[in-house]
Design a protein around this motif. Structure first.
Motif, mmCIF file in Angstrom:
data_model
loop_
_atom_site.group_PDB
_atom_site.id
_atom_site.type_symbol
_atom_site.label_atom_id
_atom_site.label_comp_id
_atom_site.label_asym_id
_atom_site.label_seq_id
_atom_site.Cartn_x
_atom_site.Cartn_y
_atom_site.Cartn_z
ATOM 1 N N ALA A 106 -5.791 -5.740 -2.913
ATOM 2 C CA ALA A 106 -6.253 -6.167 -1.523
ATOM 3 C C ALA A 106 -6.352 -7.755 -2.201
ATOM 4 O O ALA A 106 -6.725 -8.742 -1.280
ATOM 5 C CB ALA A 106 -7.570 -5.836 -1.123
ATOM 6 N N ALA A 141 -5.245 -1.471 1.289
ATOM 7 C CA ALA A 141 -5.621 -0.307 1.286
ATOM 8 C C ALA A 141 -5.833 0.796 1.793
ATOM 9 O O ALA A 141 -5.220 2.276 2.169
ATOM 10 C CB ALA A 141 -7.079 0.308 0.563
ATOM 11 N N PRO A 150 -7.710 -5.948 3.389
ATOM 12 C CA PRO A 150 -7.677 -4.846 3.607
ATOM 13 C C PRO A 150 -6.341 -3.995 3.917
ATOM 14 O O PRO A 150 -6.711 -2.280 3.720
ATOM 15 C CB PRO A 150 -8.648 -5.308 4.828
ATOM 16 N N ALA A 200 -5.342 -0.381 -5.131
ATOM 17 C CA ALA A 200 -4.960 -1.024 -3.413
ATOM 18 C C ALA A 200 -6.392 -1.994 -3.051
ATOM 19 O O ALA A 200 -5.763 -2.963 -3.066
ATOM 20 C CB ALA A 200 -5.050 0.667 -2.146
ATOM 21 N N LEU A 201 -7.457 -1.805 -3.587
ATOM 22 C CA LEU A 201 -8.245 -2.670 -3.597
ATOM 23 C C LEU A 201 -8.837 -4.223 -4.003
ATOM 24 O O LEU A 201 -8.597 -5.047 -4.540
ATOM 25 C CB LEU A 201 -9.867 -1.948 -3.516
ATOM 26 N N GLY A 246 0.476 -1.419 0.192
ATOM 27 C CA GLY A 246 -0.002 -0.267 0.383
ATOM 28 C C GLY A 246 0.832 1.045 0.298
ATOM 29 O O GLY A 246 0.855 2.063 -0.652
ATOM 30 N N VAL A 273 -7.267 4.749 -3.995
ATOM 31 C CA VAL A 273 -8.091 3.539 -3.177
ATOM 32 C C VAL A 273 -8.214 2.238 -3.860
ATOM 33 O O VAL A 273 -9.292 1.090 -3.575
ATOM 34 C CB VAL A 273 -9.686 4.169 -2.549
ATOM 35 N N VAL A 282 -4.205 4.801 2.256
ATOM 36 C CA VAL A 282 -4.749 5.721 2.548
ATOM 37 C C VAL A 282 -3.614 6.545 3.458
ATOM 38 O O VAL A 282 -3.782 7.661 3.036
ATOM 39 C CB VAL A 282 -6.343 5.549 2.750
#
Length: 356
Positions: free
Chosen positions: A118, A131, A128, A114-115, A89, A111, A135
């Motif tokens: 994930a 993400a 998770p 990153a998702l 991340g 975001v 952030v």
């Protein structure tokens, strides 16, 4: 003086034994204690770390909680996966932050990407964190991203190391909860077998809907026992308590395998009888002649499951007698009794499983 001391000593021993049994029955208590100790130690370690790490001491307890929350093997795996997710991340956030884009667009891009990352299997259940890390690095670490990334990942790894260390010193070995799950499975199988035998003896053909519901009620019990034994098997790996509990672990795994096979055979028996021996069927698989013999065999299977250790010897004899009854019925009638033969094979497999 000895006579007056003994009752008090005995009471203390009983109280200590009761406390120990309660502790063993509720593994969540030890998990909570280890997690609290690991988080506290990690916090102090974070505050004593050199700058810039000491500016962010609250990240160390995160790693400690992740590592102290399972078996020794799982704590190492979870620690590696969580740190990998944090680093992924962080790298993703830095890469997007270098692009000449408005901040709101950067946030959305970070975001979204990153998702997507994930879901990778390499992160396991810690996907998770990709993400979350992205952030945090994009927003909180915007002033000095290299320092923030180093502190975030480093303190997480520090806390995880503390959690792993506590797990190595006090490794979980949840044999008592597994044994209780196996007892619930055994009781559920015995209850179903006794009910099925009674139905064949007194009620005759089965009511499909009622017995399908009975059959499905056992599924969660089977899954719970399977999951509990899997946790015990994983906990035994790299566990310093294993040598003292080797025989108990081996006995539990053997019992679990026997009950698992017995559960499969009981389910198959109910499934066959629901399909071939329902009420209203003109040509039932067993009929009045064979139902009592099969009911007796089912009761012998229930008795074998109740014995400790499970004993299939009497069940084997009952199955042999059942074979003779079916052979006699086949010779004196026009029916092939294929379903009765399949039920005999099912009961034989259950007896073989209980013998090992």
């Amino acid at each position: 003086m000895d006579g007056t001391d003994r009752p008090g000593t005995a009471g203390i021993h009983r109280l200590a034994g009761a406390v120990r049994q309660a502790w063993l029955r509720h593994p969540g208590w030890s998990l909570a204690a280890k997690g609290a100790a690991a988080a506290t130690l990690a916090w102090f370690a974070g505050t004593l770390a050199p700058a810039p790490f000491s500016k962010y001491p609250y990240y160390a307890p995160l790693g400690a909680v992740v590592a102290a929350g399972g078996t020794v093997v799982r704590s190492v795996r979870d620690s590696v996966q969580s740190v990998a997710a944090v680093l992924a991340g962080a790298v993703l956030a830095r890469a997007v932050d270098l692009l000449p884009l408005p901040d709101v667009v950067k946030l959305g891009a970070v975001v979204g990407l990153a998702l997507l990352c994930a879901g990778r299997r390499v992160f396991g259940d810690h996907g998770p964190w990709v993400a979350m890390s992205a952030v945090f690095v994009l927003i909180v670490g915007d002033g000095n991203p290299a320092e923030y990334i180093a502190a975030y990942a480093g303190l997480l790894l520090l806390g995880a190391s503390i959690g792993i260390g506590i797990n190595l010193l006090f490794p979980p070995l949840p044999l008592t909860p597994s044994e209780r799950a196996l007892e619930r499975l055994r009781d559920g199988l015995v209850e179903q077998l006794e009910a099925l035998a009674g139905w064949l003896e007194h009620e005759g053909p089965l009511e499909p809907d009622a017995w399908e519901r009975r059959r499905r009620r056992l599924f969660p019990v089977i899954e719970s026992a399977r999951a509990a034994v899997a946790r015990s098997r994983e906990a035994a790996r790299a566990n310093r308590r294993l040598p003292r509990n080797q025989e108990r672990v081996a006995a539990q795994l053997g019992r679990a395998a026997a009950l698992q096979t017995a559960a499969e055979e009981v389910d198959e028996t109910v499934r066959l009888l629901v399909h071939w021996e329902p009420s209203g069927r003109d040509d039932p698989a067993l009929g009045r002649r064979l139902r009592p013999a099969f009911a007796a065999a089912l009761r012998h299977l229930a008795a074998a499951l109740r014995s400790d250790p499970p004993d299939g010897a009497r069940l084997h004899r009952s199955v042999d007698e059942l074979r003779e009854v079916v052979r006699d019925a086949r010779r004196s009638s026009q029916q092939d009794h294929f379903v009765a033969g399949a039920l005999i094979v099912t009961l034989s497999r259950a007896a073989d499983a209980l013998d090992h």
